[in-house]
Design a protein around this motif. Structure first.
Motif, PDB file in Angstrom:
ATOM      1  N   GLU A   1       0.828  -1.210   0.000  1.00 19.78           N
ATOM      2  CA  GLU A   1       0.000   0.000   0.000  1.00 19.78           C
ATOM      3  C   GLU A   1       0.862   1.259   0.000  1.00 19.78           C
ATOM      4  O   GLU A   1       0.508   2.255  -0.637  1.00 19.78           O
ATOM      5  CB  GLU A   1      -0.941  -0.006   1.197  1.00 19.78           C
ATOM      6  CG  GLU A   1      -2.057  -1.027   1.047  1.00 19.78           C
ATOM      7  CD  GLU A   1      -2.952  -1.107   2.255  1.00 19.78           C
ATOM      8  OE1 GLU A   1      -4.173  -1.133   2.054  1.00 19.78           O
ATOM      9  OE2 GLU A   1      -2.440  -1.148   3.402  1.00 19.78           O
ATOM     10  N   ARG A   2       1.978   1.231   0.678  1.00 20.43           N
ATOM     11  CA  ARG A   2       2.894   2.376   0.651  1.00 20.43           C
ATOM     12  C   ARG A   2       3.494   2.542  -0.741  1.00 20.43           C
ATOM     13  O   ARG A   2       3.592   3.650  -1.254  1.00 20.43           O
ATOM     14  CB  ARG A   2       4.008   2.192   1.677  1.00 20.43           C
ATOM     15  CG  ARG A   2       3.548   2.323   3.095  1.00 20.43           C
ATOM     16  CD  ARG A   2       4.672   2.070   4.063  1.00 20.43           C
ATOM     17  NE  ARG A   2       4.181   2.103   5.425  1.00 20.43           N
ATOM     18  CZ  ARG A   2       4.774   1.526   6.441  1.00 20.43           C
ATOM     19  NH1 ARG A   2       5.910   0.864   6.266  1.00 20.43           N
ATOM     20  NH2 ARG A   2       4.265   1.599   7.643  1.00 20.43           N
ATOM     21  N   MET A   3       3.886   1.426  -1.337  1.00 21.68           N
ATOM     22  CA  MET A   3       4.525   1.480  -2.655  1.00 21.68           C
ATOM     23  C   MET A   3       3.583   2.019  -3.732  1.00 21.68           C
ATOM     24  O   MET A   3       4.028   2.709  -4.650  1.00 21.68           O
ATOM     25  CB  MET A   3       5.038   0.093  -3.050  1.00 21.68           C
ATOM     26  CG  MET A   3       6.219  -0.371  -2.213  1.00 21.68           C
ATOM     27  SD  MET A   3       6.686  -2.082  -2.537  1.00 21.68           S
ATOM     28  CE  MET A   3       7.352  -1.944  -4.205  1.00 21.68           C
ATOM     29  N   ILE A   4       2.298   1.724  -3.630  1.00 22.71           N
ATOM     30  CA  ILE A   4       1.355   2.183  -4.658  1.00 22.71           C
ATOM     31  C   ILE A   4       0.720   3.527  -4.289  1.00 22.71           C
ATOM     32  O   ILE A   4      -0.153   4.017  -5.001  1.00 22.71           O
ATOM     33  CB  ILE A   4       0.262   1.121  -4.945  1.00 22.71           C
ATOM     34  CG1 ILE A   4      -0.609   0.855  -3.719  1.00 22.71           C
ATOM     35  CG2 ILE A   4       0.903  -0.161  -5.485  1.00 22.71           C
ATOM     36  CD1 ILE A   4      -1.778  -0.103  -3.966  1.00 22.71           C
ATOM     37  N   GLY A   5       1.167   4.119  -3.165  1.00 23.08           N
ATOM     38  CA  GLY A   5       0.704   5.451  -2.789  1.00 23.08           C
ATOM     39  C   GLY A   5      -0.613   5.494  -2.035  1.00 23.08           C
ATOM     40  O   GLY A   5      -1.211   6.555  -1.890  1.00 23.08           O
ATOM     41  N   ARG A   6      -1.073   4.365  -1.554  1.00 19.73           N
ATOM     42  CA  ARG A   6      -2.338   4.321  -0.828  1.00 19.73           C
ATOM     43  C   ARG A   6      -2.190   4.759   0.626  1.00 19.73           C
ATOM     44  O   ARG A   6      -3.143   5.196   1.248  1.00 19.73           O
ATOM     45  CB  ARG A   6      -2.910   2.907  -0.878  1.00 19.73           C
ATOM     46  CG  ARG A   6      -4.349   2.828  -0.411  1.00 19.73           C
ATOM     47  CD  ARG A   6      -4.907   1.437  -0.447  1.00 19.73           C
ATOM     48  NE  ARG A   6      -4.977   0.916  -1.784  1.00 19.73           N
ATOM     49  CZ  ARG A   6      -5.167  -0.382  -2.079  1.00 19.73           C
ATOM     50  NH1 ARG A   6      -5.290  -1.273  -1.107  1.00 19.73           N
ATOM     51  NH2 ARG A   6      -5.218  -0.794  -3.318  1.00 19.73           N
ATOM     52  N   ARG A   7      -0.999   4.617   1.194  1.00 17.72           N
ATOM     53  CA  ARG A   7      -0.802   5.041   2.580  1.00 17.72           C
ATOM     54  C   ARG A   7       0.636   5.489   2.781  1.00 17.72           C
ATOM     55  O   ARG A   7       1.533   5.077   2.068  1.00 17.72           O
ATOM     56  CB  ARG A   7      -1.231   3.957   3.559  1.00 17.72           C
ATOM     57  CG  ARG A   7      -0.191   2.956   3.914  1.00 17.72           C
ATOM     58  CD  ARG A   7      -0.495   2.170   5.168  1.00 17.72           C
ATOM     59  NE  ARG A   7      -1.578   1.217   5.059  1.00 17.72           N
ATOM     60  CZ  ARG A   7      -1.986   0.459   6.061  1.00 17.72           C
ATOM     61  NH1 ARG A   7      -1.434   0.584   7.234  1.00 17.72           N
ATOM     62  NH2 ARG A   7      -2.943  -0.403   5.917  1.00 17.72           N
ATOM     63  N   GLN A   8       0.815   6.360   3.775  1.00 17.07           N
ATOM     64  CA  GLN A   8       2.135   6.840   4.157  1.00 17.07           C
ATOM     65  C   GLN A   8       2.625   6.043   5.359  1.00 17.07           C
ATOM     66  O   GLN A   8       1.844   5.384   6.038  1.00 17.07           O
ATOM     67  CB  GLN A   8       2.061   8.309   4.564  1.00 17.07           C
ATOM     68  CG  GLN A   8       1.600   9.253   3.489  1.00 17.07           C
ATOM     69  CD  GLN A   8       1.494  10.657   4.046  1.00 17.07           C
ATOM     70  OE1 GLN A   8       2.351  11.115   4.790  1.00 17.07           O
ATOM     71  NE2 GLN A   8       0.419  11.352   3.703  1.00 17.07           N
ATOM     72  N   ILE A   9       3.917   6.154   5.633  1.00 13.34           N
ATOM     73  CA  ILE A   9       4.442   5.575   6.868  1.00 13.34           C
ATOM     74  C   ILE A   9       3.698   6.229   8.025  1.00 13.34           C
ATOM     75  O   ILE A   9       3.540   7.447   8.061  1.00 13.34           O
ATOM     76  CB  ILE A   9       5.967   5.801   6.980  1.00 13.34           C
ATOM     77  CG1 ILE A   9       6.674   4.962   5.927  1.00 13.34           C
ATOM     78  CG2 ILE A   9       6.473   5.506   8.377  1.00 13.34           C
ATOM     79  CD1 ILE A   9       8.157   5.179   5.852  1.00 13.34           C
ATOM     80  N   GLY A  10       3.210   5.411   8.947  1.00 11.37           N
ATOM     81  CA  GLY A  10       2.482   5.933  10.096  1.00 11.37           C
ATOM     82  C   GLY A  10       0.988   6.041   9.877  1.00 11.37           C
ATOM     83  O   GLY A  10       0.253   6.370  10.796  1.00 11.37           O
ATOM     84  N   GLN A  11       0.527   5.741   8.680  1.00 16.16           N
ATOM     85  CA  GLN A  11      -0.893   5.835   8.397  1.00 16.16           C
ATOM     86  C   GLN A  11      -1.526   4.448   8.477  1.00 16.16           C
ATOM     87  O   GLN A  11      -0.991   3.481   7.954  1.00 16.16           O
ATOM     88  CB  GLN A  11      -1.090   6.425   7.006  1.00 16.16           C
ATOM     89  CG  GLN A  11      -2.488   6.843   6.693  1.00 16.16           C
ATOM     90  CD  GLN A  11      -2.551   7.564   5.355  1.00 16.16           C
ATOM     91  OE1 GLN A  11      -1.760   7.307   4.469  1.00 16.16           O
ATOM     92  NE2 GLN A  11      -3.504   8.460   5.229  1.00 16.16           N
ATOM     93  N   THR A  12      -2.668   4.367   9.153  1.00 12.52           N
ATOM     94  CA  THR A  12      -3.355   3.080   9.296  1.00 12.52           C
ATOM     95  C   THR A  12      -4.223   2.811   8.077  1.00 12.52           C
ATOM     96  O   THR A  12      -4.418   3.677   7.227  1.00 12.52           O
ATOM     97  CB  THR A  12      -4.246   3.064  10.556  1.00 12.52           C
ATOM     98  OG1 THR A  12      -5.335   3.964  10.352  1.00 12.52           O
ATOM     99  CG2 THR A  12      -3.465   3.429  11.801  1.00 12.52           C
ATOM    100  N   VAL A  13      -4.789   1.629   8.017  1.00 11.24           N
ATOM    101  CA  VAL A  13      -5.651   1.245   6.905  1.00 11.24           C
ATOM    102  C   VAL A  13      -6.880   2.147   6.810  1.00 11.24           C
ATOM    103  O   VAL A  13      -7.422   2.351   5.738  1.00 11.24           O
ATOM    104  CB  VAL A  13      -6.040  -0.253   6.993  1.00 11.24           C
ATOM    105  CG1 VAL A  13      -6.982  -0.502   8.153  1.00 11.24           C
ATOM    106  CG2 VAL A  13      -6.620  -0.760   5.698  1.00 11.24           C
ATOM    107  N   THR A  14      -7.311   2.734   7.920  1.00  8.26           N
ATOM    108  CA  THR A  14      -8.468   3.631   7.903  1.00  8.26           C
ATOM    109  C   THR A  14      -8.087   5.048   7.483  1.00  8.26           C
ATOM    110  O   THR A  14      -8.954   5.896   7.327  1.00  8.26           O
ATOM    111  CB  THR A  14      -9.126   3.699   9.298  1.00  8.26           C
ATOM    112  OG1 THR A  14      -8.181   4.264  10.215  1.00  8.26           O
ATOM    113  CG2 THR A  14      -9.585   2.341   9.769  1.00  8.26           C
ATOM    114  N   GLY A  15      -6.784   5.302   7.328  1.00 11.34           N
ATOM    115  CA  GLY A  15      -6.328   6.626   6.934  1.00 11.34           C
ATOM    116  C   GLY A  15      -5.889   7.487   8.094  1.00 11.34           C
ATOM    117  O   GLY A  15      -5.335   8.567   7.899  1.00 11.34           O
ATOM    118  N   SER A  16      -6.145   7.058   9.325  1.00  7.04           N
ATOM    119  CA  SER A  16      -5.693   7.849  10.469  1.00  7.04           C
ATOM    120  C   SER A  16      -4.181   7.693  10.624  1.00  7.04           C
ATOM    121  O   SER A  16      -3.571   6.787  10.066  1.00  7.04           O
ATOM    122  CB  SER A  16      -6.430   7.447  11.752  1.00  7.04           C
ATOM    123  OG  SER A  16      -6.007   6.201  12.207  1.00  7.04           O
TER     124      SER A  16
END
Length: 169
Positions: A53-68
């Motif tokens: 998910e980080r590699m495809i840009g869906r989440r940042q380091i420190g970001q949970t699956v819900t986006g928080s």
């Protein structure tokens, strides 16, 4: 960074990316399930899903699956884990919290959860690890990445301060 995946699962993260085909079409749960079906343990399946998910840009380091945004800190200390947990609960009694902490237990874990004054939440779990005690704090619902860094520093320092109150063994 990616060597850990190959060492643990026999596949590099790029191999996992290829295994998934088009990961953009897959939810976090789908990625984890497929990684597990592909031979990764449950823990590694979650780690693979997060890294993809980080590699495809869906989440940042420190970001949970819900986006928080979340942060974590941990400390391993000497002592019998249930006694250390009780001491941690006492140590936290005079800390500023938005509400009274919630304490729960299983045969192998103790949990201390609290809402913090800034709207974030913290969950500290405690367990025995190789004859020592591990305390792990996960702080969630942080307002920004800057707050994440501050929370990580604060909880790391708090766990270190608590460790200094314990007798050396």
């Amino acid at each position: 960074m990616h060597d850990k995946f190959e060492k643990a699962t026999g596949r590099s993260i790029d191999d996992w990316m290829e295994f998934f085909g088009d990961p953009q079409e897959l939810s976090h749960q789908d990625l984890a399930r497929l990684a597990s079906e592909g031979g990764a343990s449950e823990w590694w399946a979650q780690s693979i899903a997060v890294e993809i998910e980080r590699m495809i840009g869906r989440r940042q380091i420190g970001q949970t699956v819900t986006g928080s945004i979340a942060a974590s800190a941990s400390k391993t200390v000497p002592g019998e884990w249930t006694e250390v947990f009780d001491k941690f609960v006492s140590f936290m009694e005079n800390k500023q919290l938005a509400d009274a902490p919630r304490i729960t237990a299983t045969d192998t874990w103790r949990y201390w959860r609290a809402d913090l004054e800034d709207g974030s939440q913290v969950a500290v779990d405690c367990s025995e690890v190789k004859g020592k005690t591990r305390l792990s704090a996960k702080i969630d619902k942080l307002a920004s990445m800057e707050k994440r860094d501050l929370a990580k520093e604060k909880w790391r320092a708090l766990l270190n301060e608590f460790a200094e109150t314990l007798p050396s063994q």
